[in-house]
Design an enzyme around this catalytic site. Structure first.
Site, PDB file in Angstrom:
ATOM      1  N   MET A 108       0.848  -1.194   0.000  1.00 20.88           N
ATOM      2  CA  MET A 108       0.000   0.000   0.000  1.00 20.88           C
ATOM      3  C   MET A 108       0.887   1.249   0.000  1.00 20.88           C
ATOM      4  O   MET A 108       0.441   2.334   0.384  1.00 20.88           O
ATOM      5  CB  MET A 108      -0.928  -0.004   1.222  1.00 20.88           C
ATOM      6  N   GLY A 109       2.144   1.102  -0.410  1.00 22.02           N
ATOM      7  CA  GLY A 109       3.039   2.249  -0.482  1.00 22.02           C
ATOM      8  C   GLY A 109       3.576   2.649   0.877  1.00 22.02           C
ATOM      9  O   GLY A 109       3.548   1.863   1.822  1.00 22.02           O
ATOM     10  N   LEU A 150       6.657   3.052   1.416  1.00 20.95           N
ATOM     11  CA  LEU A 150       7.605   1.931   1.460  1.00 20.95           C
ATOM     12  C   LEU A 150       8.754   2.225   2.427  1.00 20.95           C
ATOM     13  O   LEU A 150       9.244   3.350   2.519  1.00 20.95           O
ATOM     14  CB  LEU A 150       8.164   1.664   0.058  1.00 20.95           C
ATOM     15  N   HIS A 165       9.726  -3.263   3.203  1.00 23.88           N
ATOM     16  CA  HIS A 165       9.344  -3.498   1.806  1.00 23.88           C
ATOM     17  C   HIS A 165      10.586  -3.714   0.945  1.00 23.88           C
ATOM     18  O   HIS A 165      10.601  -4.573   0.066  1.00 23.88           O
ATOM     19  CB  HIS A 165       8.573  -2.299   1.249  1.00 23.88           C
ATOM     20  N   GLN A 197     -10.380  -2.344   2.442  1.00 21.87           N
ATOM     21  CA  GLN A 197      -9.879  -3.035   3.634  1.00 21.87           C
ATOM     22  C   GLN A 197      -9.822  -2.116   4.853  1.00 21.87           C
ATOM     23  O   GLN A 197      -9.320  -2.499   5.895  1.00 21.87           O
ATOM     24  CB  GLN A 197      -8.539  -3.704   3.367  1.00 21.87           C
ATOM     25  N   LYS A 249       4.996  -9.554   9.320  1.00 25.58           N
ATOM     26  CA  LYS A 249       4.434  -8.700  10.374  1.00 25.58           C
ATOM     27  C   LYS A 249       2.916  -8.867  10.394  1.00 25.58           C
ATOM     28  O   LYS A 249       2.297  -8.882  11.447  1.00 25.58           O
ATOM     29  CB  LYS A 249       4.807  -7.232  10.172  1.00 25.58           C
ATOM     30  N   SER A 303       6.753  -0.499   9.940  1.00 24.37           N
ATOM     31  CA  SER A 303       5.384  -0.416   9.450  1.00 24.37           C
ATOM     32  C   SER A 303       5.192   0.969   8.851  1.00 24.37           C
ATOM     33  O   SER A 303       5.750   1.955   9.366  1.00 24.37           O
ATOM     34  CB  SER A 303       4.405  -0.606  10.616  1.00 24.37           C
ATOM     35  N   SER A 304       4.388   1.040   7.803  1.00 21.97           N
ATOM     36  CA  SER A 304       4.115   2.350   7.199  1.00 21.97           C
ATOM     37  C   SER A 304       3.429   3.257   8.208  1.00 21.97           C
ATOM     38  O   SER A 304       3.509   4.476   8.127  1.00 21.97           O
ATOM     39  CB  SER A 304       3.223   2.177   5.974  1.00 21.97           C
ATOM     40  N   ARG A 305       2.728   2.650   9.171  1.00 19.36           N
ATOM     41  CA  ARG A 305       2.005   3.463  10.156  1.00 19.36           C
ATOM     42  C   ARG A 305       2.929   4.056  11.217  1.00 19.36           C
ATOM     43  O   ARG A 305       2.515   4.960  11.940  1.00 19.36           O
ATOM     44  CB  ARG A 305       0.929   2.618  10.851  1.00 19.36           C
TER      45      ARG A 305
HETATM   46  O1  PAF Z   1      -0.213  -5.692   3.485  1.00 17.67           O
HETATM   47  C1  PAF Z   1      -0.620  -4.784   2.723  1.00 17.67           C
HETATM   48  O2  PAF Z   1       0.075  -3.803   2.462  1.00 17.67           O
HETATM   49  C2  PAF Z   1      -2.008  -4.892   2.123  1.00 17.67           C
HETATM   50  O3  PAF Z   1      -2.897  -5.493   2.996  1.00 17.67           O
HETATM   51  C3  PAF Z   1      -2.017  -5.601   0.751  1.00 17.67           C
HETATM   52  C4  PAF Z   1      -1.575  -7.041   0.855  1.00 17.67           C
HETATM   53  C5  PAF Z   1      -1.117  -4.861  -0.217  1.00 17.67           C
HETATM   54  C6  PAF Z   1      -3.436  -5.595   0.181  1.00 17.67           C
HETATM   55  O4  PAF Z   1      -3.929  -4.298   0.035  1.00 17.67           O
END
Ligand code: PAF
Length: 286
Positions: free
Chosen positions: A30-31, A33, A37, A64, A152, A188-190
């Site tokens: 989901m970017g 990065l 990643h 999601q 993760k 984590s991106s968060r």
């Molecule tokens: O883990 C993620 O970043 C997302 O849940 C995924 C697998 C790209 C699906 O949107």
């Protein structure tokens, strides 16, 4: 590196890739990065070799996220992401818009109904349906030979493996070990949404997991006791609300009563730290 925001050019690219002898290795993201990643992409690059191709997708998938979740503030540093993909030798970056991925009247979903009901699924209703649906769509578009997911999101990997198994999707799923900051915080991106105060205490999540592992290694076999300790170690972290702290079988995600030699147990946790939800997990063996 080729970039594509539309499905059409990806389909054409994929047709051409059929003529090559190496595998197409896919890293869905989901970017926002980070090094985690980057390490997935490097693994993809090694697996693809010179004859194969590495595809990365960046798509902040709206389906999601729940209505009260952080879709709007999810970080989207596209220029940085693009640079990382170039640096790591990605062949194709697919970055569609929600309109490209979802028809206005889209009415078909992929729902996993067992592994996705507990843990994150219990508090993030519909989350894994959104994940399964978008991953199934991405697999359809990119048709990878191999796809790599970070550990993760342990539950996500288990759910996706189940989807691929049950729907006979012709793709091999690999998982990749969590990458951590020096202080133990899982990348984590968060993390970039954490306040400085929250960032300071966030490594205590991993410390709580390590304490559970050490107790198990020292001979504790009662999952109830391990779980109680884990929950209280998390609950004392300032500004933290524990969503769950569970010790489960690492493949079925079913709760365990006792740790037995050779049992593949894993502690999985989710906490709300300030305004940010963080997850982490660790294998707990005896
Ligand atoms: O883990 C993620 O970043 C997302 O849940 C995924 C697998 C790209 C699906 O949107």
């Amino acid at each position: 590196m080729k970039t594509a925001a539309r499905i059409g050019p990806v389909t054409l690219w994929r047709k051409k890739a059929e003529g090559t002898s190496g595998p197409v290795v896919f890293v869905p993201t989901m970017g926002a990065l980070h090094e985690g990643h980057a390490s997935l992409i490097r693994r993809a690059r090694r697996l693809a070799g010179r004859k194969g191709s590495v595809v990365v997708s960046i798509f902040v998938n709206p389906t999601q996220f729940g209505p009260k979740e952080d879709l709007a503030k999810y970080p989207r540093p596209f220029a940085q992401d693009l640079a990382l993909c170039k640096r790591e030798g990605v062949d194709l970056l697919f970055h569609p818009t929600p309109e490209e991925m979802y028809e206005g009247d889209s009415s078909v979903k992929v729902c996993e109904s067992s592994l996705s009901t507990g843990l994150c699924g219990a508090s993030r209703l519909g989350h894994f349906n959104g994940v399964c649906t978008v991953v199934a769509m991405l697999f359809q578009i990119i048709r990878p030979d191999i796809a790599i997911f970070g550990e993760k999101d342990w539950q996500q990997v288990a759910v996706i493996r189940r989807m691929v198994r049950d729907l006979k999707m012709p793709v091999k799923i690999l998982s990749h070990a969590t990458v951590r900051e020096e202080d133990g915080l899982a990348l984590s991106s968060r993390n970039r949404l954490l306040s400085p105060e929250s960032r300071l205490v966030a490594p205590r999540i991993y410390q709580a997991l390590l304490t559970a592992l050490m107790a198990a290694e020292a001979g504790e076999t009662s999952v109830a006791r391990l779980r109680r300790r884990l929950t209280s170690d998390l609950a004392v972290i300032p500004r933290t609300v524990v969503d769950y702290a569970e010790i489960v079988d690492e493949s079925t995600l079913l709760p365990l009563q006792k740790l037995t030699p050779g049992s593949a147990a894993r502690a999985l946790v989710a906490v709300q730290l300030g305004s940010v939800r963080l997850i982490d997990n660790l294998g707990i063996s005896r």
